[in-house]
Design a protein around this motif. Sequence first.
Motif, PDB file in Angstrom:
ATOM      1  N   LEU A 108      -8.248   5.529  -1.571  1.00  0.00           N
ATOM      2  CA  LEU A 108      -9.224   4.806  -2.386  1.00  0.00           C
ATOM      3  C   LEU A 108      -9.206   3.305  -2.111  1.00  0.00           C
ATOM      4  O   LEU A 108     -10.125   2.763  -1.504  1.00  0.00           O
ATOM      5  CB  LEU A 108      -8.973   5.084  -3.872  1.00  0.00           C
ATOM      6  CG  LEU A 108      -9.964   4.436  -4.843  1.00  0.00           C
ATOM      7  CD1 LEU A 108     -11.372   5.011  -4.657  1.00  0.00           C
ATOM      8  CD2 LEU A 108      -9.504   4.602  -6.281  1.00  0.00           C
ATOM      9  N   ASP A 109      -8.150   2.610  -2.554  1.00  0.00           N
ATOM     10  CA  ASP A 109      -8.114   1.152  -2.439  1.00  0.00           C
ATOM     11  C   ASP A 109      -8.147   0.702  -0.987  1.00  0.00           C
ATOM     12  O   ASP A 109      -7.319   1.126  -0.166  1.00  0.00           O
ATOM     13  CB  ASP A 109      -6.841   0.598  -3.084  1.00  0.00           C
ATOM     14  CG  ASP A 109      -6.876   0.669  -4.602  1.00  0.00           C
ATOM     15  OD1 ASP A 109      -7.934   0.981  -5.159  1.00  0.00           O
ATOM     16  OD2 ASP A 109      -5.833   0.402  -5.228  1.00  0.00           O
TER      17      ASP A 109
ATOM     18  N   LYS B 101      -3.289   5.124  -6.864  1.00  0.00           N
ATOM     19  CA  LYS B 101      -3.781   4.528  -8.108  1.00  0.00           C
ATOM     20  C   LYS B 101      -3.655   5.509  -9.268  1.00  0.00           C
ATOM     21  O   LYS B 101      -3.777   6.725  -9.081  1.00  0.00           O
ATOM     22  CB  LYS B 101      -5.242   4.095  -7.944  1.00  0.00           C
ATOM     23  CG  LYS B 101      -5.776   3.279  -9.132  1.00  0.00           C
ATOM     24  CD  LYS B 101      -7.192   2.820  -8.915  1.00  0.00           C
ATOM     25  CE  LYS B 101      -7.302   1.706  -7.908  1.00  0.00           C
ATOM     26  NZ  LYS B 101      -6.601   0.466  -8.322  1.00  0.00           N
ATOM     27  N   TYR B 102      -3.427   4.974 -10.461  1.00  0.00           N
ATOM     28  CA  TYR B 102      -3.442   5.747 -11.696  1.00  0.00           C
ATOM     29  C   TYR B 102      -4.733   6.561 -11.750  1.00  0.00           C
ATOM     30  O   TYR B 102      -5.831   6.020 -11.653  1.00  0.00           O
ATOM     31  CB  TYR B 102      -3.354   4.766 -12.856  1.00  0.00           C
ATOM     32  CG  TYR B 102      -3.342   5.326 -14.237  1.00  0.00           C
ATOM     33  CD1 TYR B 102      -2.424   6.291 -14.625  1.00  0.00           C
ATOM     34  CD2 TYR B 102      -4.252   4.851 -15.182  1.00  0.00           C
ATOM     35  CE1 TYR B 102      -2.406   6.779 -15.923  1.00  0.00           C
ATOM     36  CE2 TYR B 102      -4.239   5.324 -16.480  1.00  0.00           C
ATOM     37  CZ  TYR B 102      -3.325   6.291 -16.849  1.00  0.00           C
ATOM     38  OH  TYR B 102      -3.310   6.772 -18.128  1.00  0.00           O
ATOM     39  N   GLU B 103      -4.586   7.878 -11.842  1.00  0.00           N
ATOM     40  CA  GLU B 103      -5.736   8.764 -11.636  1.00  0.00           C
ATOM     41  C   GLU B 103      -6.932   8.486 -12.555  1.00  0.00           C
ATOM     42  O   GLU B 103      -8.078   8.462 -12.079  1.00  0.00           O
ATOM     43  CB  GLU B 103      -5.293  10.219 -11.769  1.00  0.00           C
ATOM     44  CG  GLU B 103      -6.372  11.208 -11.385  1.00  0.00           C
ATOM     45  CD  GLU B 103      -5.851  12.629 -11.351  1.00  0.00           C
ATOM     46  OE1 GLU B 103      -6.428  13.474 -12.061  1.00  0.00           O
ATOM     47  OE2 GLU B 103      -4.860  12.905 -10.628  1.00  0.00           O
TER      48      GLU B 103
ATOM     49  N   VAL C  73      -7.941  10.019   5.710  1.00  0.00           N
ATOM     50  CA  VAL C  73      -8.455   8.707   6.105  1.00  0.00           C
ATOM     51  C   VAL C  73      -7.860   7.644   5.192  1.00  0.00           C
ATOM     52  O   VAL C  73      -7.975   7.746   3.960  1.00  0.00           O
ATOM     53  CB  VAL C  73      -9.996   8.661   6.007  1.00  0.00           C
ATOM     54  CG1 VAL C  73     -10.531   7.339   6.555  1.00  0.00           C
ATOM     55  CG2 VAL C  73     -10.620   9.847   6.729  1.00  0.00           C
ATOM     56  N   GLY C  74      -7.231   6.625   5.768  1.00  0.00           N
ATOM     57  CA  GLY C  74      -6.658   5.573   4.940  1.00  0.00           C
ATOM     58  C   GLY C  74      -6.431   4.288   5.700  1.00  0.00           C
ATOM     59  O   GLY C  74      -6.486   4.257   6.933  1.00  0.00           O
ATOM     60  N   ASP C  75      -6.156   3.235   4.952  1.00  0.00           N
ATOM     61  CA  ASP C  75      -6.052   1.898   5.542  1.00  0.00           C
ATOM     62  C   ASP C  75      -4.619   1.418   5.704  1.00  0.00           C
ATOM     63  O   ASP C  75      -4.382   0.345   6.249  1.00  0.00           O
ATOM     64  CB  ASP C  75      -6.783   0.889   4.640  1.00  0.00           C
ATOM     65  CG  ASP C  75      -6.079   0.739   3.292  1.00  0.00           C
ATOM     66  OD1 ASP C  75      -5.385  -0.270   3.094  1.00  0.00           O
ATOM     67  OD2 ASP C  75      -6.202   1.640   2.442  1.00  0.00           O
ATOM     68  N   HIS C  76      -3.649   2.184   5.225  1.00  0.00           N
ATOM     69  CA  HIS C  76      -2.268   1.704   5.159  1.00  0.00           C
ATOM     70  C   HIS C  76      -1.352   2.613   5.974  1.00  0.00           C
ATOM     71  O   HIS C  76      -1.621   3.809   6.113  1.00  0.00           O
ATOM     72  CB  HIS C  76      -1.820   1.691   3.690  1.00  0.00           C
ATOM     73  CG  HIS C  76      -0.631   0.835   3.406  1.00  0.00           C
ATOM     74  ND1 HIS C  76       0.653   1.241   3.707  1.00  0.00           N
ATOM     75  CD2 HIS C  76      -0.517  -0.399   2.846  1.00  0.00           C
ATOM     76  CE1 HIS C  76       1.494   0.292   3.342  1.00  0.00           C
ATOM     77  NE2 HIS C  76       0.823  -0.718   2.815  1.00  0.00           N
TER      78      HIS C  76
END
Length: 205
Positions: free
Chosen positions: A12-13, A109-111, A150-153
């Motif tokens: 997400l973030d 993240k907190y769901e 898929v992610g940025d980290h």
Amino acid sequence: MTTRALTVGFDLDMTLIDSRPGIRACYQALSARTGTPIDADLAVTRLGPPLAEELVNWFPEERIDAAAELYRAMYPGVAIAATPALPGARRAIEAVRAAGGRAIVVTAKYEPNAKLHLEHLGIEPDAVIGDLWAEQKAQALVEHGAAVYVGDHVGDVRGARTADAYSVGVATGPCAADELRAAGADVVLADLTEFPAWLTTYAPR
């Protein structure tokens, strides 16, 4: 593309949303409420890990749980409206659906707050699973049968590798493209605008 149903997981973030403005505002509000100095500009340069891993830089250990609870309580009123979708986010979800697949969001993240972001932005994944970081994300990816994550980290790369999922990095967060590749990403995209075209080339391992 395989004719078998494909499930793609997304972080997400800084993958689907640019959470920096909202998180910055929430840290500033937390600082004002608690009287604890927090460098919000610095904090938003290292998004990805769970909230407690950032709060430990500003609060003593015995206050972290209370600070996290207050942060999460203030978050909906401070951060949701301030947070935009990143370029290509909606089209990436749509591309998975157009290919006959399912799109899920797996995030640290907190769901409840993750769901509020997606509802506010009109992004509708098939499932949202929160409170999982790095290798922990493999739990949800395996449970939902995700073949791609898929992610940025680099933590997202580790989660994908642990789940034996194809790791797609996007260089929209704190980790540069070279760092994502070094962590083991199978492919790195500049951002999600490149995802639909990449998906047409994807074939299961």
